[in-house]
Design a protein around this motif. Structure first.
Motif, short mmCIF file in Angstrom:
data_model
loop_
_atom_site.label_atom_id
_atom_site.label_comp_id
_atom_site.label_asym_id
_atom_site.label_seq_id
_atom_site.Cartn_x
_atom_site.Cartn_y
_atom_site.Cartn_z
N LYS A 19 0.83 -1.20 0.00
CA LYS A 19 0.00 0.00 0.00
C LYS A 19 0.87 1.26 0.00
CE LYS A 19 -3.84 2.19 2.48
NZ LYS A 19 -4.77 2.08 3.65
N GLY A 20 1.92 1.25 0.83
CA GLY A 20 2.83 2.39 0.83
C GLY A 20 3.59 2.51 -0.47
N ARG A 22 2.64 1.50 -3.41
CA ARG A 22 1.72 1.90 -4.47
C ARG A 22 1.60 3.42 -4.55
NH1 ARG A 22 -3.71 2.99 -5.35
NH2 ARG A 22 -4.68 1.85 -7.09
N THR A 23 1.37 4.07 -3.42
CA THR A 23 1.23 5.52 -3.44
C THR A 23 2.53 6.20 -3.84
OG1 THR A 23 1.78 5.79 -1.08
CG2 THR A 23 -0.53 5.41 -1.65
N ALA A 24 3.66 5.65 -3.40
CA ALA A 24 4.96 6.25 -3.72
C ALA A 24 5.28 6.10 -5.21
CB ALA A 24 6.06 5.61 -2.88
N LEU A 26 3.24 5.51 -7.81
CA LEU A 26 2.32 6.22 -8.69
C LEU A 26 2.52 7.73 -8.63
CD1 LEU A 26 -1.01 4.20 -8.27
CD2 LEU A 26 0.65 4.10 -10.13
N GLU A 27 2.93 8.23 -7.48
CA GLU A 27 3.12 9.68 -7.35
C GLU A 27 4.50 10.13 -7.79
OE1 GLU A 27 3.40 13.00 -3.77
OE2 GLU A 27 2.13 11.24 -3.48
N ARG A 41 5.89 5.85 4.04
CA ARG A 41 4.47 5.79 3.69
C ARG A 41 3.83 4.49 4.18
NH1 ARG A 41 3.11 8.98 -1.81
NH2 ARG A 41 4.73 10.59 -1.70
N SER A 104 -6.44 4.13 -10.73
CA SER A 104 -5.32 3.25 -10.45
C SER A 104 -4.69 2.73 -11.74
CB SER A 104 -5.76 2.07 -9.57
OG SER A 104 -6.76 1.31 -10.22
#
Length: 205
Positions: A19-20, A22-24, A26-27, A41, A104
């Protein structure tokens, strides 16, 4: 490098790390997402991350393969499909167009495109576990319809990729390049039904 099959992605700690990540990813992109940022994250230590993933590339691979496998299995289901190929294709097309427009999947496409030149191996992971996996699963559905006489297709692999492109007509690229950010259900239905109509005109007896 580990395979996704070597990592138990269902464990709560692995899910927390992914989960951490993924956000890192993609951003910030692959190169921009440092392990320090990922663990921050995810709310874990570096030691915990490396207990499950040998390096950042393994983590990226697990993230991409997991996301793409999950979506391909959901959209191009091989079990429980009605035998009528038109009904099957209309269900697949509608689910696929919705998936292609989801934040996503749009983010993963942009990430793969952005990193393809610098990290071709990572882009290939996305292709193999995303678009190509979907085409392989669709090929199995089409092969069944051909065997039943519902379709006449000489090159099933090509036909599967053609179906993919028909579902990407118009609004997928508008969304990918942020020409537009939202689409009403009427437009999604138009693209999905238009894709199936064109496909059946080409391949139905």
């Amino acid at each position: 490098m580990q395979s996704i099959d070597a990592v138990d992605v269902e464990t709560p700690k692995v899910q927390q790390i992914l989960k951490g990540a993924r956000t890192a990813f993609l951003e910030l992109g692959y190169e921009g997402a440092s392990t320090d940022e990922i663990v921050r994250r995810a709310g874990v230590s570096k030691g915990t991350l490396y207990n499950y993933f040998s390096d950042k590339q393994t983590l990226f691979t697990t993230f991409i393969e997991g996301e793409c496998r999950k979506q391909a299995n959901r959209v191009f289901k091989l079990e429980g499909q009605p035998k009528d190929i038109e009904a099957t294709l209309r269900e697949c097309a509608l689910d696929f167009v919705k998936l292609l427009l989801s934040p996503s999947m749009q983010g993963i496409y942009r990430l793969a495109i952005a990193e393809a030149q610098r990290f071709p191996d990572l882009a290939r992971i996305f292709y193999d576990s995303g678009p190509d996996l979907g085409a392989r699963r669709l090929s199995q559905l089409l092969a069944g319809a051909v065997a039943r006489g519902e379709l006449i297709i000489d090159d099933i692999e090509l036909a599967a990729h053609q179906f993919d492109q028909l579902c990407k007509a118009d609004i997928f690229y508008k969304s990918l390049f942020q020409v537009r950010r939202s689409f009403p259900q009427k437009e999604i239905d138009r693209i999905a039904n238009g894709a199936v109509d064109a496909f059946l005109r080409a391949y139905r007896p």
